[in-house]
Design a protein around this motif. Structure first.
Motif, PDB file in Angstrom:
ATOM      1  N   HIS A 180    -102.562  10.597  30.924  1.00  0.00           N
ATOM      2  CA  HIS A 180    -103.786  11.020  30.239  1.00  0.00           C
ATOM      3  C   HIS A 180    -104.057  10.071  29.075  1.00  0.00           C
ATOM      4  O   HIS A 180    -103.128   9.609  28.406  1.00  0.00           O
ATOM      5  CB  HIS A 180    -103.644  12.439  29.707  1.00  0.00           C
ATOM      6  N   LEU A 181    -105.321   9.798  28.816  1.00  0.00           N
ATOM      7  CA  LEU A 181    -105.687   8.907  27.714  1.00  0.00           C
ATOM      8  C   LEU A 181    -105.177   9.452  26.386  1.00  0.00           C
ATOM      9  O   LEU A 181    -104.680   8.700  25.543  1.00  0.00           O
ATOM     10  CB  LEU A 181    -107.204   8.730  27.668  1.00  0.00           C
ATOM     11  N   SER A 182    -105.281  10.771  26.189  1.00  0.00           N
ATOM     12  CA  SER A 182    -104.806  11.378  24.940  1.00  0.00           C
ATOM     13  C   SER A 182    -103.282  11.246  24.830  1.00  0.00           C
ATOM     14  O   SER A 182    -102.754  11.032  23.734  1.00  0.00           O
ATOM     15  CB  SER A 182    -105.217  12.851  24.874  1.00  0.00           C
ATOM     16  N   CYS A 183    -102.588  11.367  25.951  1.00  0.00           N
ATOM     17  CA  CYS A 183    -101.122  11.216  25.947  1.00  0.00           C
ATOM     18  C   CYS A 183    -100.740   9.765  25.660  1.00  0.00           C
ATOM     19  O   CYS A 183     -99.760   9.490  24.962  1.00  0.00           O
ATOM     20  CB  CYS A 183    -100.535  11.658  27.290  1.00  0.00           C
ATOM     21  N   PHE A 184    -101.543   8.831  26.201  1.00  0.00           N
ATOM     22  CA  PHE A 184    -101.301   7.404  25.950  1.00  0.00           C
ATOM     23  C   PHE A 184    -101.418   7.104  24.457  1.00  0.00           C
ATOM     24  O   PHE A 184    -100.580   6.409  23.882  1.00  0.00           O
ATOM     25  CB  PHE A 184    -102.298   6.559  26.739  1.00  0.00           C
ATOM     26  N   ALA A 185    -102.479   7.649  23.831  1.00  0.00           N
ATOM     27  CA  ALA A 185    -102.694   7.416  22.397  1.00  0.00           C
ATOM     28  C   ALA A 185    -101.536   7.981  21.581  1.00  0.00           C
ATOM     29  O   ALA A 185    -101.047   7.328  20.635  1.00  0.00           O
ATOM     30  CB  ALA A 185    -104.014   8.048  21.966  1.00  0.00           C
ATOM     31  N   MET A 186    -101.070   9.172  21.937  1.00  0.00           N
ATOM     32  CA  MET A 186     -99.953   9.783  21.224  1.00  0.00           C
ATOM     33  C   MET A 186     -98.669   8.981  21.429  1.00  0.00           C
ATOM     34  O   MET A 186     -97.904   8.758  20.490  1.00  0.00           O
ATOM     35  CB  MET A 186     -99.748  11.219  21.722  1.00  0.00           C
ATOM     36  N   TYR A 187     -98.453   8.510  22.647  1.00  0.00           N
ATOM     37  CA  TYR A 187     -97.252   7.741  22.989  1.00  0.00           C
ATOM     38  C   TYR A 187     -97.233   6.410  22.241  1.00  0.00           C
ATOM     39  O   TYR A 187     -96.191   5.974  21.750  1.00  0.00           O
ATOM     40  CB  TYR A 187     -97.233   7.523  24.500  1.00  0.00           C
ATOM     41  N   ARG A 188     -98.405   5.776  22.133  1.00  0.00           N
ATOM     42  CA  ARG A 188     -98.494   4.487  21.432  1.00  0.00           C
ATOM     43  C   ARG A 188     -98.262   4.659  19.932  1.00  0.00           C
ATOM     44  O   ARG A 188     -97.745   3.758  19.276  1.00  0.00           O
ATOM     45  CB  ARG A 188     -99.861   3.838  21.684  1.00  0.00           C
ATOM     46  N   ARG A 189     -98.650   5.818  19.401  1.00  0.00           N
ATOM     47  CA  ARG A 189     -98.445   6.050  17.962  1.00  0.00           C
ATOM     48  C   ARG A 189     -96.949   6.110  17.613  1.00  0.00           C
ATOM     49  O   ARG A 189     -96.580   5.949  16.455  1.00  0.00           O
ATOM     50  CB  ARG A 189     -99.142   7.346  17.520  1.00  0.00           C
ATOM     51  N   SER A 190     -96.141   6.358  18.622  1.00  0.00           N
ATOM     52  CA  SER A 190     -94.696   6.375  18.388  1.00  0.00           C
ATOM     53  C   SER A 190     -94.104   4.970  18.491  1.00  0.00           C
ATOM     54  O   SER A 190     -92.884   4.802  18.530  1.00  0.00           O
ATOM     55  CB  SER A 190     -94.012   7.300  19.406  1.00  0.00           C
ATOM     56  N   HIS A 191     -94.998   3.947  18.551  1.00  0.00           N
ATOM     57  CA  HIS A 191     -94.627   2.537  18.621  1.00  0.00           C
ATOM     58  C   HIS A 191     -93.930   2.181  19.930  1.00  0.00           C
ATOM     59  O   HIS A 191     -93.154   1.230  19.997  1.00  0.00           O
ATOM     60  CB  HIS A 191     -93.742   2.144  17.431  1.00  0.00           C
ATOM     61  N   ALA A 192     -94.199   2.944  20.972  1.00  0.00           N
ATOM     62  CA  ALA A 192     -93.648   2.639  22.298  1.00  0.00           C
ATOM     63  C   ALA A 192     -94.573   1.643  22.992  1.00  0.00           C
ATOM     64  O   ALA A 192     -95.792   1.738  22.876  1.00  0.00           O
ATOM     65  CB  ALA A 192     -93.528   3.904  23.117  1.00  0.00           C
ATOM     66  N   TYR A 193     -94.021   0.684  23.692  1.00  0.00           N
ATOM     67  CA  TYR A 193     -94.846  -0.282  24.410  1.00  0.00           C
ATOM     68  C   TYR A 193     -94.412  -0.456  25.866  1.00  0.00           C
ATOM     69  O   TYR A 193     -94.947  -1.294  26.581  1.00  0.00           O
ATOM     70  CB  TYR A 193     -94.822  -1.651  23.690  1.00  0.00           C
ATOM     71  N   THR A 194     -93.452   0.347  26.310  1.00  0.00           N
ATOM     72  CA  THR A 194     -93.036   0.278  27.706  1.00  0.00           C
ATOM     73  C   THR A 194     -93.399   1.573  28.435  1.00  0.00           C
ATOM     74  O   THR A 194     -93.435   2.648  27.839  1.00  0.00           O
ATOM     75  CB  THR A 194     -91.515   0.059  27.827  1.00  0.00           C
ATOM     76  N   CYS A 195     -93.660   1.452  29.724  1.00  0.00           N
ATOM     77  CA  CYS A 195     -93.988   2.615  30.550  1.00  0.00           C
ATOM     78  C   CYS A 195     -92.794   3.561  30.581  1.00  0.00           C
ATOM     79  O   CYS A 195     -91.658   3.117  30.802  1.00  0.00           O
ATOM     80  CB  CYS A 195     -94.333   2.158  31.966  1.00  0.00           C
ATOM     81  N   PRO A 196     -92.993   4.850  30.355  1.00  0.00           N
ATOM     82  CA  PRO A 196     -91.873   5.795  30.355  1.00  0.00           C
ATOM     83  C   PRO A 196     -91.239   5.975  31.739  1.00  0.00           C
ATOM     84  O   PRO A 196     -90.148   6.526  31.848  1.00  0.00           O
ATOM     85  CB  PRO A 196     -92.505   7.106  29.864  1.00  0.00           C
ATOM     86  N   LEU A 197     -91.912   5.476  32.778  1.00  0.00           N
ATOM     87  CA  LEU A 197     -91.372   5.630  34.135  1.00  0.00           C
ATOM     88  C   LEU A 197     -90.592   4.401  34.606  1.00  0.00           C
ATOM     89  O   LEU A 197     -89.465   4.513  35.064  1.00  0.00           O
ATOM     90  CB  LEU A 197     -92.510   5.934  35.123  1.00  0.00           C
ATOM     91  N   CYS A 198     -91.218   3.230  34.492  1.00  0.00           N
ATOM     92  CA  CYS A 198     -90.567   2.016  35.014  1.00  0.00           C
ATOM     93  C   CYS A 198     -90.057   1.074  33.928  1.00  0.00           C
ATOM     94  O   CYS A 198     -89.418   0.067  34.233  1.00  0.00           O
ATOM     95  CB  CYS A 198     -91.527   1.262  35.929  1.00  0.00           C
ATOM     96  N   LYS A 199     -90.374   1.393  32.664  1.00  0.00           N
ATOM     97  CA  LYS A 199     -89.919   0.619  31.503  1.00  0.00           C
ATOM     98  C   LYS A 199     -90.532  -0.780  31.401  1.00  0.00           C
ATOM     99  O   LYS A 199     -90.069  -1.603  30.617  1.00  0.00           O
ATOM    100  CB  LYS A 199     -88.387   0.498  31.482  1.00  0.00           C
ATOM    101  N   LYS A 200     -91.583  -1.045  32.181  1.00  0.00           N
ATOM    102  CA  LYS A 200     -92.284  -2.318  32.053  1.00  0.00           C
ATOM    103  C   LYS A 200     -93.314  -2.196  30.931  1.00  0.00           C
ATOM    104  O   LYS A 200     -93.705  -1.097  30.545  1.00  0.00           O
ATOM    105  CB  LYS A 200     -92.986  -2.672  33.368  1.00  0.00           C
ATOM    106  N   SER A 201     -93.769  -3.329  30.411  1.00  0.00           N
ATOM    107  CA  SER A 201     -94.760  -3.320  29.339  1.00  0.00           C
ATOM    108  C   SER A 201     -96.039  -2.630  29.808  1.00  0.00           C
ATOM    109  O   SER A 201     -96.518  -2.883  30.915  1.00  0.00           O
ATOM    110  CB  SER A 201     -95.083  -4.741  28.891  1.00  0.00           C
ATOM    111  N   MET A 202     -96.584  -1.746  28.972  1.00  0.00           N
ATOM    112  CA  MET A 202     -97.800  -1.028  29.328  1.00  0.00           C
ATOM    113  C   MET A 202     -99.034  -1.915  29.253  1.00  0.00           C
ATOM    114  O   MET A 202    -100.016  -1.703  29.937  1.00  0.00           O
ATOM    115  CB  MET A 202     -97.982   0.183  28.411  1.00  0.00           C
ATOM    116  N   GLU A 203     -98.975  -2.930  28.357  1.00  0.00           N
ATOM    117  CA  GLU A 203    -100.115  -3.815  28.155  1.00  0.00           C
ATOM    118  C   GLU A 203     -99.593  -5.237  28.030  1.00  0.00           C
ATOM    119  O   GLU A 203     -98.382  -5.492  28.017  1.00  0.00           O
ATOM    120  CB  GLU A 203    -100.880  -3.412  26.894  1.00  0.00           C
ATOM    121  N   ASP A 204    -100.519  -6.182  27.927  1.00  0.00           N
ATOM    122  CA  ASP A 204    -100.140  -7.574  27.698  1.00  0.00           C
ATOM    123  C   ASP A 204     -99.636  -7.695  26.261  1.00  0.00           C
ATOM    124  O   ASP A 204    -100.400  -7.563  25.311  1.00  0.00           O
ATOM    125  CB  ASP A 204    -101.361  -8.481  27.914  1.00  0.00           C
ATOM    126  N   MET A 205     -98.338  -7.925  26.124  1.00  0.00           N
ATOM    127  CA  MET A 205     -97.716  -7.943  24.799  1.00  0.00           C
ATOM    128  C   MET A 205     -97.504  -9.353  24.265  1.00  0.00           C
ATOM    129  O   MET A 205     -96.758  -9.552  23.312  1.00  0.00           O
ATOM    130  CB  MET A 205     -96.363  -7.212  24.866  1.00  0.00           C
TER     131      MET A 205
END
Length: 216
Positions: A180-205
């Motif tokens: 969910h977009l709202s979940c993504f925003a909350m997850y990013r606020r925790s300074h996370a940058y990897t996918c919680p499922l596969c641990k790959k970067s969520m965006e171009d870092m």
């Protein structure tokens, strides 16, 4: 049988907090009336002894007009000739397949025959296309679409709610997973940058990592 309102206490717009509409759906099993399937889900979360099963909107065959109180076969407008609506549709958007009614003035909705569900957007071939491999509708403007078989059949990795019938806006990650977009925003606020499922970067870092190197 009392009407419910999209605008709450103002009582000017028929509907519920989820949708603006002037009809209620009759539960196919219990016969109880709900303004929408989400209202049924909210009631199911209450500690009641006599709970309904989830409201399957595809199985809904009867609706109630909130203007005149007439129970009738599911349709786009009230069939009661004495109704004050005078043939006016229950909502601007009416899907006879999903039994979805929405009178949101600034909202565009279309029915995807491949998802067999209604989606927010102008339509297939207009601003969305259906990816057969993902079995999901994808924005035509999304040039970086990453295919992942049946990507919406699971749950959001953050809140664990289902994705396929979610009414919330979704966010696709670089790896192809979705939340969910709202979940993504909350997850990013925790300074996370990897996918919680596969641990790959969520965006171009690239720029972020370059800043880290420069700060050393």
């Amino acid at each position: 049988l009392a009407p419910t309102y999209h605008d709450g206490a103002a009582g000017a717009v028929f509907g519920c907090p989820h949708y603006a509409r002037s009809c209620k759906l009759r539960h196919p099993s219990s016969g109880r009336l709900y303004t929408c399937r989400l209202c049924c889900e909210q009631e199911r979360e209450l500690p009641l002894k006599d709970q309904d099963s989830p409201l399957d909107r595809y199985e809904v065959s009867e609706i109630l007009c909130m203007r005149c109180g007439a129970l009738q076969p599911a349709g786009s407008s009230c069939i009661n000739p004495r109704c004050e609506a005078q043939g006016k549709p229950f909502a601007k958007y009416c899907c006879r397949i999903c039994n979805l009614y929405d009178d949101g003035q600034d909202k565009h909705i279309y029915h995807c025959p491949y998802c067999n569900a209604c989606r927010i957007g102008r339509g297939i071939g207009i601003d969305f296309k259906h990816c057969m491999r993902c079995n999901a509708c994808v924005a035509i403007s999304n040039e970086n679409h990453h295919c992942l078989p049946q990507k919406l059949q699971g749950t959001c990795p953050i809140c664990k709610e289902t994705l396929f019938q979610s009414t919330e806006q979704l966010r696709g990650l670089k790896c192809g997973h979705v939340m969910h977009l709202s979940c993504f925003a909350m997850y990013r606020r925790s300074h996370a940058y990897t996918c919680p499922l596969c641990k790959k970067s969520m965006e171009d870092m690239t720029e972020y990592f370059a800043m880290l190197v420069a700060s050393e």
